[in-house]
Design a protein around this motif. Structure first.
Motif, PDB file in Angstrom:
ATOM      1  N   LEU A 258       0.918  -1.220   0.072  1.00  0.00           N
ATOM      2  CA  LEU A 258      -0.204   0.032   0.129  1.00  0.00           C
ATOM      3  C   LEU A 258       1.014   0.953   0.078  1.00  0.00           C
ATOM      4  CD1 LEU A 258      -2.462  -0.980   2.932  1.00  0.00           C
ATOM      5  CD2 LEU A 258      -2.992  -0.877   0.300  1.00  0.00           C
ATOM      6  N   GLY A 259       0.412   2.275  -0.539  1.00  0.00           N
ATOM      7  CA  GLY A 259       0.954   3.566  -0.534  1.00  0.00           C
ATOM      8  C   GLY A 259       0.321   4.562   0.012  1.00  0.00           C
ATOM      9  N   ARG A 260       0.892   5.606   0.550  1.00  0.00           N
ATOM     10  CA  ARG A 260       0.089   6.903   1.265  1.00  0.00           C
ATOM     11  C   ARG A 260       0.731   8.100   0.803  1.00  0.00           C
ATOM     12  NH1 ARG A 260       0.570  10.036   5.827  1.00  0.00           N
ATOM     13  NH2 ARG A 260      -1.332  10.830   6.842  1.00  0.00           N
ATOM     14  N   ILE A 261      -0.209   9.045   0.303  1.00  0.00           N
ATOM     15  CA  ILE A 261       0.235  10.413   0.001  1.00  0.00           C
ATOM     16  C   ILE A 261      -0.187  11.340   0.966  1.00  0.00           C
ATOM     17  CG2 ILE A 261       0.351  12.108  -1.866  1.00  0.00           C
ATOM     18  CD1 ILE A 261      -0.519   9.995  -3.694  1.00  0.00           C
ATOM     19  N   ASP A 262       0.767  12.125   1.779  1.00  0.00           N
ATOM     20  CA  ASP A 262       0.429  13.003   2.747  1.00  0.00           C
ATOM     21  C   ASP A 262       0.008  14.301   2.175  1.00  0.00           C
ATOM     22  OD1 ASP A 262       2.600  14.359   2.269  1.00  0.00           O
ATOM     23  OD2 ASP A 262       3.688  13.901   4.266  1.00  0.00           O
ATOM     24  N   ILE A 263      -0.414  15.167   2.891  1.00  0.00           N
ATOM     25  CA  ILE A 263      -0.838  16.498   2.486  1.00  0.00           C
ATOM     26  C   ILE A 263       0.319  17.516   1.724  1.00  0.00           C
ATOM     27  CG2 ILE A 263      -2.878  16.433   4.122  1.00  0.00           C
ATOM     28  CD1 ILE A 263      -1.299  18.656   5.695  1.00  0.00           C
ATOM     29  N   LEU A 264       1.370  16.900   2.136  1.00  0.00           N
ATOM     30  CA  LEU A 264       2.739  17.668   1.559  1.00  0.00           C
ATOM     31  C   LEU A 264       3.086  17.038   0.291  1.00  0.00           C
ATOM     32  CD1 LEU A 264       4.497  18.739   4.562  1.00  0.00           C
ATOM     33  CD2 LEU A 264       2.997  20.076   3.229  1.00  0.00           C
ATOM     34  N   GLY A 265       2.324  15.798  -0.189  1.00  0.00           N
ATOM     35  CA  GLY A 265       2.880  15.222  -1.318  1.00  0.00           C
ATOM     36  C   GLY A 265       3.870  13.998  -1.333  1.00  0.00           C
ATOM     37  N   ARG A 266       4.233  13.874  -0.042  1.00  0.00           N
ATOM     38  CA  ARG A 266       5.024  12.849   0.290  1.00  0.00           C
ATOM     39  C   ARG A 266       4.551  11.477   0.389  1.00  0.00           C
ATOM     40  NH1 ARG A 266       7.258  15.994   5.445  1.00  0.00           N
ATOM     41  NH2 ARG A 266       4.904  15.523   5.984  1.00  0.00           N
ATOM     42  N   VAL A 267       5.568  10.486  -0.141  1.00  0.00           N
ATOM     43  CA  VAL A 267       4.852   9.060  -0.274  1.00  0.00           C
ATOM     44  C   VAL A 267       5.572   8.258   0.693  1.00  0.00           C
ATOM     45  CG1 VAL A 267       4.649   7.185  -1.897  1.00  0.00           C
ATOM     46  CG2 VAL A 267       4.193   9.570  -2.775  1.00  0.00           C
ATOM     47  N   GLU A 268       4.667   7.326   1.501  1.00  0.00           N
ATOM     48  CA  GLU A 268       5.359   6.267   2.230  1.00  0.00           C
ATOM     49  C   GLU A 268       4.410   5.050   1.676  1.00  0.00           C
ATOM     50  OE1 GLU A 268       6.082   5.392   7.035  1.00  0.00           O
ATOM     51  OE2 GLU A 268       4.726   7.108   6.207  1.00  0.00           O
ATOM     52  N   GLU A 269       5.360   3.990   1.661  1.00  0.00           N
ATOM     53  CA  GLU A 269       4.893   2.677   1.193  1.00  0.00           C
ATOM     54  C   GLU A 269       4.993   1.634   2.287  1.00  0.00           C
ATOM     55  OE1 GLU A 269       6.244   2.242  -3.171  1.00  0.00           O
ATOM     56  OE2 GLU A 269       7.982   2.790  -2.096  1.00  0.00           O
ATOM     57  N   PHE A 270       3.811   0.635   2.339  1.00  0.00           N
ATOM     58  CA  PHE A 270       3.752  -0.194   3.538  1.00  0.00           C
ATOM     59  C   PHE A 270       3.644  -1.666   2.845  1.00  0.00           C
ATOM     60  CE2 PHE A 270       2.100   3.765   4.773  1.00  0.00           C
ATOM     61  CZ  PHE A 270       2.477   4.034   5.919  1.00  0.00           C
ATOM     62  N   PRO A 271       4.715  -2.552   2.661  1.00  0.00           N
ATOM     63  CA  PRO A 271       4.336  -3.940   2.283  1.00  0.00           C
ATOM     64  C   PRO A 271       3.422  -4.607   2.957  1.00  0.00           C
ATOM     65  CG  PRO A 271       6.830  -3.275   2.353  1.00  0.00           C
ATOM     66  CD  PRO A 271       5.973  -2.184   3.180  1.00  0.00           C
ATOM     67  N   VAL A 272       2.579  -5.363   2.477  1.00  0.00           N
ATOM     68  CA  VAL A 272       1.444  -6.169   2.999  1.00  0.00           C
ATOM     69  C   VAL A 272       2.058  -7.509   3.546  1.00  0.00           C
ATOM     70  CG1 VAL A 272      -0.273  -4.932   1.591  1.00  0.00           C
ATOM     71  CG2 VAL A 272       0.541  -7.388   0.965  1.00  0.00           C
ATOM     72  N   GLY A 273       3.053  -7.703   3.424  1.00  0.00           N
ATOM     73  CA  GLY A 273       3.540  -9.076   3.893  1.00  0.00           C
ATOM     74  C   GLY A 273       3.404 -10.351   3.007  1.00  0.00           C
ATOM     75  N   ARG A 274       2.746 -10.321   1.907  1.00  0.00           N
ATOM     76  CA  ARG A 274       2.206 -11.448   1.178  1.00  0.00           C
ATOM     77  C   ARG A 274       2.678 -11.051  -0.052  1.00  0.00           C
ATOM     78  NH1 ARG A 274      -3.447 -13.813   3.226  1.00  0.00           N
ATOM     79  NH2 ARG A 274      -3.024 -14.054   5.447  1.00  0.00           N
TER      80      ARG A 274
END
Length: 315
Positions: free
Chosen positions: A139-155
């Motif tokens: 999964l990926g998340r874009i914050d209000i400043l446009g920065r991206v953080e990614e979260f592997p789901v583990g599968r």
């Protein structure tokens, strides 16, 4: 008793394939032309405007971000694009239209992981957006400043596909993992709900007004419903129906596109199914969205948007 009128509105060029669809709060209908590399917008008065993402782009899914803007996943471009509206008609910043308001580029965000293949997307009320990564099982998340953080789901190899949100709860489908993922709050650990069918191919997902989660099992020709207490129920559909996308109906239940049979079905909270035939059974309905006035919009890969407007009738 509520009936439906069905009207098809041709959009784009032959072969461009309307795929995803979303309705913003200003009443505009946005859609992706997945094979044409463009995003379209239909004004409430019927005017059309288009925006090209460039050669080789593949706009797949989109979600309303603000009153009049959307986030779009460019799967082959490995980015998300934020599009809004400018002045009436004309063209600029890649946008063009006949009588519709001009589409303008608000911003674009690259996905850090190469070949992540962003696909599903949902925007939250706090201004952030979440998206799925088909190729990175994340999964990926874009914050209000446009920065991206990614979260592997583990599968690994799970093919994380579509995503839905309610408050800060996220639900997403693992198309090749035969499961649904759930995150209760952005920092919580991922919980998984395994689907009973051995090979279900979950794709579309939506959260109904009663809090239940509905999932389209495209390979099993079935719908899965997870109630707020975690109870999972499957509802079989006709063989070959191939349910694809799901959208919540504020009035009751959800709407689901049946790609294989050229239909759209409404599903009440209690599981009652009501099919609606489209004019062309070969139209290949994909994305579905419900407007505030109850009108249902469906993206038909055959080259049109279907408008299912509610009509009051005596019982």
């Amino acid at each position: 008793m509520i009936g439906r009128t069905v009207v098809e509105h041709p959009v784009g060029e032959p072969g461009e394939g309307p795929y995803g669809v979303a309705v913003t709060r200003d009443g505009a209908v946005w859609f992706t032309l997945v094979h044409g590399g463009r995003v379209g917008r239909r004004d409430p008065d019927g005017g059309l405007a288009y925006f090209s993402l460039g050669e080789g782009a593949q706009p797949s899914q989109l979600a309303g971000a603000t009153e009049s803007s959307v986030w779009v996943t460019d799967t082959t471009g490995n980015r998300l694009v934020h599009l809004g509206v400018g002045g009436d008609g004309g063209s600029g910043s890649g946008g063009s239209g006949d009588s519709g308001r001009r589409i303008v580029l608000v911003g674009a965000v690259d996905v850090p992981t190469a070949d992540a293949q962003p696909f599903g997307v949902v925007a939250l009320d706090d201004g952030t957006a979440w998206f799925t990564e088909l190729g990175a099982d994340a999964l990926g998340r874009i914050d209000i400043l446009g920065r991206v953080e990614e979260f592997p789901v583990g599968r690994d190899g799970s093919f994380v596909s579509m995503v839905a949100a309610s408050g800060d709860d996220l639900w997403f489908t693992l198309n090749a993992g035969n499961a649904i993922g759930h995150v209760r709050g952005g920092d919580a650990a991922i919980a998984f709900t395994e689907l009973p069918s051995i090979r279900s191919g979950p794709v579309g997902v939506a959260i109904a007004e009663d809090g239940a989660v509905w999932v389209a099992e495209i390979l099993a020709d079935a719908l899965a419903r997870v109630s707020r207490d975690g109870t999972l129920t499957e509802f079989p559909l006709p063989a070959g129906s191939k349910p694809h996308a799901v959208a919540a109906d504020p009035a009751d239940g959800v709407w689901v596109t049946l790609w294989g049979t050229g239909q759209v079905i409404s599903v009440a909270d209690d599981g009652t199914l009501a099919p609606h035939d489209l004019p062309d059974p070969e139209s290949e309905p994909h994305g579905v969205a419900v407007a505030e006035d109850g009108t249902v919009w469906v993206a038909l890969e055959s080259g049109a948007l279907a408008e299912l407007a509610p009509v009051s009738a005596s019982a």
